[in-house]
Design a protein around this motif. Structure first.
Motif, short mmCIF file in Angstrom:
data_model
loop_
_atom_site.label_atom_id
_atom_site.label_comp_id
_atom_site.label_asym_id
_atom_site.label_seq_id
_atom_site.Cartn_x
_atom_site.Cartn_y
_atom_site.Cartn_z
N ILE A 196 0.85 -1.20 0.00
CA ILE A 196 0.00 0.00 0.00
C ILE A 196 0.89 1.25 0.00
O ILE A 196 0.60 2.23 -0.69
N ASP A 197 1.99 1.19 0.74
CA ASP A 197 2.95 2.30 0.75
C ASP A 197 3.42 2.59 -0.69
O ASP A 197 3.45 3.75 -1.13
N GLY A 198 3.74 1.56 -1.45
CA GLY A 198 4.20 1.73 -2.83
C GLY A 198 3.14 2.39 -3.70
O GLY A 198 3.42 3.32 -4.46
N ILE A 199 1.89 1.91 -3.55
CA ILE A 199 0.79 2.47 -4.37
C ILE A 199 0.58 3.94 -4.00
O ILE A 199 0.41 4.80 -4.88
N LEU A 200 0.64 4.24 -2.71
CA LEU A 200 0.42 5.63 -2.29
C LEU A 200 1.55 6.55 -2.74
O LEU A 200 1.31 7.65 -3.22
N ARG A 201 2.80 6.08 -2.59
CA ARG A 201 3.92 6.95 -3.01
C ARG A 201 3.86 7.22 -4.50
O ARG A 201 4.20 8.31 -4.97
N ALA A 202 3.43 6.20 -5.28
CA ALA A 202 3.39 6.38 -6.75
C ALA A 202 2.23 7.26 -7.18
O ALA A 202 2.36 8.04 -8.13
N THR A 203 1.08 7.14 -6.49
CA THR A 203 -0.13 7.78 -7.02
C THR A 203 -0.73 8.85 -6.10
O THR A 203 -1.49 9.69 -6.57
N ASN A 204 -0.47 8.75 -4.80
CA ASN A 204 -1.07 9.64 -3.80
C ASN A 204 -2.60 9.65 -3.86
O ASN A 204 -3.24 10.66 -3.58
N ILE A 205 -3.20 8.50 -4.21
CA ILE A 205 -4.67 8.45 -4.25
C ILE A 205 -5.23 8.16 -2.86
O ILE A 205 -4.53 7.64 -2.00
N LEU A 206 -6.50 8.48 -2.68
CA LEU A 206 -7.18 8.16 -1.41
C LEU A 206 -7.70 6.73 -1.50
O LEU A 206 -8.36 6.35 -2.47
N ILE A 207 -7.38 5.93 -0.49
CA ILE A 207 -7.84 4.53 -0.48
C ILE A 207 -9.30 4.44 -0.03
O ILE A 207 -10.07 3.64 -0.56
N ALA A 208 -9.67 5.27 0.95
CA ALA A 208 -11.03 5.20 1.50
C ALA A 208 -12.06 5.37 0.38
O ALA A 208 -11.94 6.28 -0.45
N ASN A 227 -5.31 -4.59 5.56
CA ASN A 227 -4.93 -3.17 5.71
C ASN A 227 -5.80 -2.26 4.87
O ASN A 227 -6.17 -1.17 5.30
N LEU A 228 -6.12 -2.70 3.65
CA LEU A 228 -6.98 -1.88 2.78
C LEU A 228 -8.35 -1.69 3.41
O LEU A 228 -8.92 -0.60 3.39
N LYS A 229 -8.86 -2.79 3.99
CA LYS A 229 -10.17 -2.72 4.66
C LYS A 229 -10.11 -1.70 5.80
O LYS A 229 -11.01 -0.87 5.95
N GLY A 230 -9.00 -1.74 6.55
CA GLY A 230 -8.82 -0.80 7.66
C GLY A 230 -8.76 0.64 7.20
O GLY A 230 -9.06 1.56 7.96
#
Ligand SMILES: NC(=O)c1ccc[n+]([C@@H]2O[C@H](COP(=O)([O-])OP(=O)(O)OC[C@H]3O[C@@H](n4cnc5c(N)ncnc54)[C@H](O)[C@@H]3O)[C@@H](O)[C@H]2O)c1
Length: 418
Positions: A196-208, A227-230
């Motif tokens: 999830i860290d990798g996806i966020l650093r690459a895209t900075n999208i909101l997971i919620a 973690n995604l569910k959380g």
């Protein structure tokens, strides 16, 4: 740095930054710290260790520990995208380690670097994904000194068991991945967080609020899904194993076929160790703007070649984010070229979990040099090593646990309760 060190790294001037990164990681590696102090400086004296690992700050701390115990280490990258160039430079310059790895290296260079390690005819091998072990089996002249090898990941262990099944295994191999202190923590919590860290650093999208498909509910997949569910995502799991699928259902996830999930998700993450899990028919059904990432060992889980074929335009819109405009006009975004997203777009696992995985590597190598006549076959990590690492880790975390009383031991060993 001694003059005779062989190496191929990006730039030795990066060593100073690498040193800071290695020291920072070491703060979270108490088990390796205990081993560094406790083990004899002669443990691996006169032994050459060939390693093929992600060249990260955590790996550097393992290598330093092996070197402090007398080993001469040759290290190649286990993925073309995972090398931290400053760490590689520091290992060469400050620790006299022969390192072969440059972030972004070509496939040819990657193979050449593995060959450079094999050429040293190592006594002990540490592998992650079994590329070095496979090379040694294809070039057996370089394997004549090997006492034993260790393998770090699920995919590597599967490859080794395949070599063994064909009766071709040349030396004993310990599957570090299958130790409880490895897969229960590294695969689950490490991959669970760093993907999830990798996806966020690459895209900075909101997971919620996003719908995310996690392909594979193994140790990595369940960590990622939890973690995604959380974080507020709606998580869909795809599986081929009925048992794992059932677990996912009972853990509260929606489970369905990938073809069914294809049109509903914003993000797709593969963690199966399998090939072509996301391929043509799934790409065609995806929503416009879907993001795809892989956490499995090899870049074969997403069928990138087919994605290229069905695209009319491909461009890099952000570092390690490729936009594919399909002939239909739909856009799909691929992270880290379909390679391990946690190492390509972030820094890999947190040091705290690598502490246990690498303590397991260290103690498994010690097992090879402390025991004679280990049969040439696949071995699980001896359970005493697993127990010791868990205890050392708890000690490092300041956690104390109960011990069985004599009465309790007797009770547990008895069968006739009258
Ligand atoms: N990213 C990292 O840092 C990291 C860390 C550890 C392991 N890994 C790698 O991640 C991969 C998964 O490891 P794991 O320990 O979770 O393995 P695992 O064997 O525990 O789980 C893999 C799961 O994928 C399922 N699967 C297989 N083919 C599938 C398909 N076509 N569709 C859906 N599900 C499918 C299997 O049934 C299994 O449940 C391996 O390649 C491993 O080497 C990566």
């Amino acid at each position: 740095m001694s003059e005779k060190i062989l190496y191929d790294v990006k730039d030795l001037r990066l060593a100073c930054e690498g040193k800071k990164r290695i020291d920072w990681a070491f703060r979270e590696m108490p088990v390796l710290g205990i081993l560094r102090k406790r083990e004899s400086p002669k443990l691996f004296k006169n032994l050459v260790i060939g390693a093929c690992l992600h060249i990260t700050s955590e790996t550097a701390n393992l290598i330093i520990c092996l070197r402090n115990c007398g080993a001469k280490v040759f290290l190649a990258a286990s993925n073309p995208l995972s090398t931290q160039d400053d760490v590689a430079a520091c290992l060469v310059k400050d620790y006299d380690v022969s390192v072969f790895g440059i972030r972004g290296e070509t496939k040819e260079k990657y193979n050449e670097h593995i060959k450079q390690v094999a050429l040293r005819k190592p006594h002990l091998i540490i592998d992650d994904g079994a590329d070095l072990i496979a090379y040694l089996h294809n070039n057996p002249d370089f394997s004549i000194n090997v006492i034993g090898a260790t393998e770090e990941t699920t995919t590597g262990v599967r490859r080794i068991k395949n070599i063994e099944r064909q009766g071709k295994l040349l030396f004993p191999v310990i599957g570090v991945n299958n130790a409880q202190t490895k897969y229960l923590f590294d695969n689950r919590y490490g991959t669970g967080q760093s993907t999830i860290d990798g996806i966020l650093r690459a895209t900075n999208i909101l997971i919620a609020g996003k719908t995310v498909v996690v392909c594979g509910y193994g140790w990595c997949g369940r960590g990622i899904a939890k973690n995604l569910k959380g974080m507020g995502a709606r998580v869909i799991v795809t599986e081929v194993s009925p048992i794992r699928a059932l677990e996912a259902v009972m853990d509260g996830f929606q489970v369905m076929k990938i073809e069914q999930a294809a049109s509903t998700a914003d993000i797709f993450i593969t963690a199966t160790g399998n090939a072509r899990v996301i391929s043509r028919s799934v790409f065609l059904k995806m929503k416009d703007g879907a993001i795809i990432a892989n956490a499995g060992h090899f870049n074969v889980e997403i069928d990138v070649l087919t994605l290229e074929k069905i695209s009319k335009k491909i461009s890099e819109v952000k570092p390690l984010v490729k936009e594919f405009i399909l002939t239909t006009g739909k856009k799909i975004y691929l992270l880290a070229e379909g390679r391990l997203v946690n190492l390509g777009c972030a820094e890999g696992h947190p040091s705290s979990v690598m502490d246990m995985s690498f303590a397991c590597q260290f103690l498994s190598l010690k097992y090879f040099v402390s025991n004679n006549d280990i049969p040439i076959k696949y071995h699980d990590v001896p359970s005493e090593i697993d127990q010791e690492i868990a205890l050392l880790k708890l000690t490092g975390m300041g956690v104390d646990i109960d011990k069985l009383t004599e009465f309790q031991k007797k009770y547990l060993d008895s069968w006739n309760f009258d």
